[in-house]
Design an enzyme around this catalytic site. Structure first.
Site, PDB file in Angstrom:
ATOM      1  N   TYR A 179       0.628  -1.403  -0.323  1.00 24.09           N
ATOM      2  CA  TYR A 179       0.157  -0.108  -0.006  1.00 24.09           C
ATOM      3  C   TYR A 179       0.918   1.122  -0.234  1.00 24.09           C
ATOM      4  CZ  TYR A 179      -4.869   2.754   1.098  1.00 24.09           C
ATOM      5  OH  TYR A 179      -5.339   3.140   1.126  1.00 24.09           O
TER       6      TYR A 179
ATOM      7  N   TYR B 290      -5.535   4.846  -7.393  1.00 24.63           N
ATOM      8  CA  TYR B 290      -5.746   5.449  -5.466  1.00 24.63           C
ATOM      9  C   TYR B 290      -7.125   4.743  -5.270  1.00 24.63           C
ATOM     10  CZ  TYR B 290      -7.011   7.227  -0.725  1.00 24.63           C
ATOM     11  OH  TYR B 290      -6.617   7.151   0.395  1.00 24.63           O
TER      12      TYR B 290
END
Length: 388
Positions: free
Chosen positions: A297, A341
């Protein structure tokens, strides 16, 4: 499930379908429409129909309720529905919840989804604006008067301490940005397709909150992503090679807050990621050397380095050198810095592609993918592997 012993979830469920909308800065349609498109694409990819679905999982920060998505997507009765809290920290936990439901017989086919207009609508990067009084808000309230109002400012505190502790310069974070954008440049689905960067580009990008530059911060994206989870046995009768859930975990550390855990003993690590790492290694019986691809991430580059260190790929302060050495194929879709995203859900899809052998940046012989979720918050992780 326990942080003190191995669990028995591994090998009982698999991701069998992935689907997404295009990734853009202005989708031109509602978040519900994005969710339904992604769910439909994932079911098509799995060779299943809406009638096969009896479970849905999403995030708490989502404007498309499970029952509304079910209705709009043509899904009938549901026996399981669930929502995971803490923003991007929820990503891998949606698959964990789906796998738990499948393994226990609560549901047969569960779809995990995330869809938002994060650029043209609500922008998470804008930080705190209006908020109802909550215990979480009270924790933030200790930091807001000091000007720490945005995610970038919260991460910058830990990033600055990391650099100071290990005698590093902000350029070390650029290693992550360069790798992500290199992969995004070869990915037609990525927003930054065809646009690699250099360390010099990173160093020349403007400050957002020192020591974070523009190219240390992820995008804001409109789009949707969905994943289909079912049993390994059923997966073997479907058209795509399954990505088996080898291990799945959630984790929150001591003195955990949302992005502002500044009163811990130290700021140079991510204890919540450490909890997840220990559970994944313990339950899978694997170690860092067994991982073929890392999908970490990357809302902000410093936390990628800290994740590598928490998982034991390298020692404290060595994350930048590890990335620079290309010691582990990393974020082969381009990550949230380069592709999109989507609160980490697109990263899970890339891990599935690596197991299938269909990534645009395919790692030869990839059989095990590590995926992590949002950092600085209670978080989650997955190890996906090939069947057999």
């Amino acid at each position: 499930m326990s942080i003190r012993r191995a669990d028995t979830l591994g090998g009982k469920a698999a991701v069998v379908g992935i689907g997404a909308t295009e990734f853009s800065k202005n989708s031109g349609r509602s978040e519900l429409k994005l969710a339904v498109e992604a769910v439909g694409a994932a079911l098509d990819d799995a060779g299943l129909t809406p009638a096969d679905v009896d479970g849905l999982v999403t995030f708490t920060m989502d404007t498309s309720p499970e029952i509304t998505v079910a209705q709009a997507a043509g899904i009938g009765e549901l026996s399981f529905f669930s929502r995971i809290h803490y923003g991007g920290g929820a990503a891998c936990a949606t698959v964990q919840q789906a796998a738990l439901a499948v393994a226990s017989g609560v549901a047969d086919v569960v779809v995990c989804y995330r869809a938002f207009n994060e650029r043209s609508g609500r922008r998470f990067g804008s930080g705190v604006q209006r908020r109802e009084p909550t215990a979480e808000g009270a924790a933030l309230g200790w930091n807001l008067p000091s000007g720490l109002l945005t995610p970038a400012s919260w991460v910058a505190m830990a990033a600055q301490r990391y650099l100071h502790t290990y005698g590093l310069e902000p350029e070390v974070f650029g290693q992550v940005a360069v790798v992500d954008r290199r992969h995004a440049a070869r990915n037609p689905a990525a927003y930054f397709h065809g646009q690699p960067i250099t360390l010099a580009d990173h160093a020349a990008s403007r400050w957002i909150v020192e020591p974070l530059r523009l190219l240390d911060c992820c995008q804001e994206t409109d789009g949707g992503q969905a994943l289909v989870v079912t049993s390994v046995e059923r997966a073997r009768d479907l058209p795509r090679p399954p990505a088996v859930v080898v291990a799945a975990a959630q984790g929150a550390g001591r003195s955990q807050e949302q992005m502002t855990s500044f009163y811990r003993d130290g700021l140079t690590g991510l204890p919540e990621t450490g909890v997840v790492a220990r559970q994944l290694w313990r339950s899978s019986g694997l170690a860092p050397a067994d991982i073929d691809v890392g999908i970490l991430y990357d809302h902000f580059t410093p936390f990628v380095l800290m994740q590598l260190e928490e998982f034991g790929f390298c020692g404290p302060g060595e994350g930048g050198a590890f990335v620079a050495a290309d010691a582990l194929p990393l974020n082969t879709h381009g990550g949230q810095l380069g592709e999109a995203y989507l609160h980490g859900m697109n990263g899970i899809a890339e891990a599935v592609r690596q197991i299938r052998g269909t990534s645009v940046n395919q790692v030869a012989g990839a059989a095990r993918s590590l995926v992590t979720a949002g950092t600085g918050v209670p978080t989650s992780g997955l190890i996906l592997g090939a069947d057999g």
